[in-house]
Enzyme design. Sequence first.
Site, short mmCIF file in Angstrom:
data_model
loop_
_atom_site.label_atom_id
_atom_site.label_comp_id
_atom_site.label_asym_id
_atom_site.label_seq_id
_atom_site.Cartn_x
_atom_site.Cartn_y
_atom_site.Cartn_z
N HIS A 1 35.97 48.46 31.28
CA HIS A 1 36.94 49.55 31.36
C HIS A 1 36.54 50.70 30.44
CE1 HIS A 1 40.32 46.54 32.66
NE2 HIS A 1 39.39 46.71 33.58
N TYR B 1 31.69 42.17 37.43
CA TYR B 1 32.07 43.31 36.58
C TYR B 1 30.88 44.20 36.25
CZ TYR B 1 36.92 42.20 36.26
OH TYR B 1 38.24 42.02 36.59
N ARG C 1 28.79 45.03 38.57
CA ARG C 1 28.88 45.90 39.74
C ARG C 1 29.90 47.01 39.52
NH1 ARG C 1 33.77 46.69 42.08
NH2 ARG C 1 34.13 44.62 41.22
N HIS D 1 36.58 38.04 30.40
CA HIS D 1 36.46 37.67 31.81
C HIS D 1 35.65 36.39 32.00
CE1 HIS D 1 38.57 40.99 33.57
NE2 HIS D 1 37.84 41.88 32.94
N HIS E 1 34.51 32.28 31.86
CA HIS E 1 35.08 30.98 32.18
C HIS E 1 34.42 29.91 31.31
CE1 HIS E 1 36.69 32.00 36.50
NE2 HIS E 1 37.03 32.90 35.59
N ARG F 1 42.82 35.55 41.99
CA ARG F 1 43.29 36.92 42.10
C ARG F 1 43.05 37.43 43.51
NH1 ARG F 1 40.82 42.27 38.91
NH2 ARG F 1 42.48 43.72 39.51
#
Length: 603
Positions: free
Chosen positions: A49, A124, A126, A277, A279, A302
């Site tokens: 972000h 992310y 991408r 993000h 895992h 999601r």
Amino acid sequence: MVYTSQAYDCIYDWIDKKIRKKLNKQLFRPYAEYISIENPQFFNRIHNHSTWGNAGVGMIGLVMDDDELVNWALKGLDIQVSGDFVKDNDGGSIQLEGQMEAGFFAQLDNAFSPDGYYTEGPYYQRYAMYPFLIFAQGLANKKPELRILDYRDGLLIKAVYALVDQTNAAGEFFPINDAQKGMSLASRELVNAVSMAYHYGGKDAELLSLIQAQGRVPLNDSGLSASAGIAAGQTKPYVLKSRELTDGANGDEGAIGILRSENWTLMMKYAKHGMGHGHFDRLGFLLYDGKKEVIQDYGSARWVNIEHKDGGGYLKENTTWAKQTVAHNTVVVNRMTQFEAKVDASEKSPGTPYLFDASDKNVQVVSAKETNAYDGISMQRTMSILKLEELENPLILDLFSIQADDQNTFDLPLYYVGELMSTNMEFKKNNTLEPMGSTFGYQHLWKEGQGKISAENFRMTWFNGENFYTVTFQANEADEVLFTRIGANDPSFNLRHDPGLILRRRAGSTLFVTTIEAHGRYNPADEIPINSFTSIVELRILHESKDYAAVEIELKNGPVYVFAFSLTDKNPESKHSINLKQDKLTWNGHFQLIKRATEKEEI
């Protein structure tokens, strides 16, 4: 701001000067300040972000010739963020430990490895590639002295190749970490990225085949360059190869290993956690047969931008299921998630690459270690793709070695894709379903059936598309097989109800040995199954210790193969010797595949 700055740039020179001055002073400068100095906790962090924020502020600065904004974007803000801003809404840290820099250069320095791997994963990467590249294009045009596209040995161009190489035969990204399945090279971000990589990265003709498949180009110099190359007939097919992509700013914090052989694509993950993000999936793997998932990674819980599902944001099941270790194809110890599901602990302790060798197309190997996910337990997974001349497809061999101080319960999940055909054991199918636990993801698993393994091997065959697949586990006495289904404690039907199985073992130090074989076909139009049964007669452990693993694969109407691997000495010049029940096995180098028939024949 990233998109608006491009539009503003297109009209900037012919717009009325008074209007332009008003827009600069009353709209764009205040907007850039809001993104940056009014929200430093957002602007200064290492995160996808924030890349958009850095690029937006920098690009509008380039348009308005506002060097202060450009410098903020490139180097971040010299503002101390208060202690209240320590986590983002993904659970990750706002700043990396020891981070002394911020801004666009810091993103390039910290979020990427030297190979171009992005620590949050390909989904992310991408998403972030568009602002990375479009801002870089602006800098290349207006501040060529920065040589931004040469920064870190051409890192941004490398990152495009790294993304392309993290796809299956359909061009879909590996859905590791928080990722929506189906995201692919067809995305708008990659349409821009691949053309830019072609134009600025040496005009690699293989990239033109990807651009042709995308079916569109950006309306800029990169798109024109790519279109001209295609029109001139310069296109060559892009060849996906086996490769290891390192993680961490210096390339020394784990990696992912990608093995490719004929139709198989195998990816094993031993990278960093992936920040907020990430895992808890250390030493997990996924497997494709061409475009098909054979062994799947769940991805994220999601439904992106679909309002029916919590407005399109991350669902609570993303935390309670998708991030948990049991949701992945890797060992779970005592039904507890790795690192007790603590992001910071996992982020500080990446996996350890041990060996990656794809030099021989007949025997490709990836091996890595994880020594910190569970107290008192060291794990090493070694996965191989073996081309055996007696089999119609290469064979997947999986050696999962565990060294433990005490007795533990080990669960090894396998999330196969397709319809179960048969097993070689008797099991009880449960008519009344109960969740398999209450925490660490087990609360979302139904136990559909179970059985104790009575033979030396457990075997299960399933059907997917037009092909049959068989997994064979070497079994110990008292090993248990659990047939599972995702979807328990899911009142809003947020989870896919996919099948899986778990091999459960109570042991101290142990070795899990597994093969996965693709065989045969079945066309519903002719209703004739061909080669629907496995060719593997028996899978045996010949030796297991903290230093070595050796296994034997006996084929139907064929020879016996022995695979031996050194778990602690990867010197290619080393000589190894282990005692077996009836003889001694010797070899040179990290590993050896030996074919035994009536006479011993080394290959």
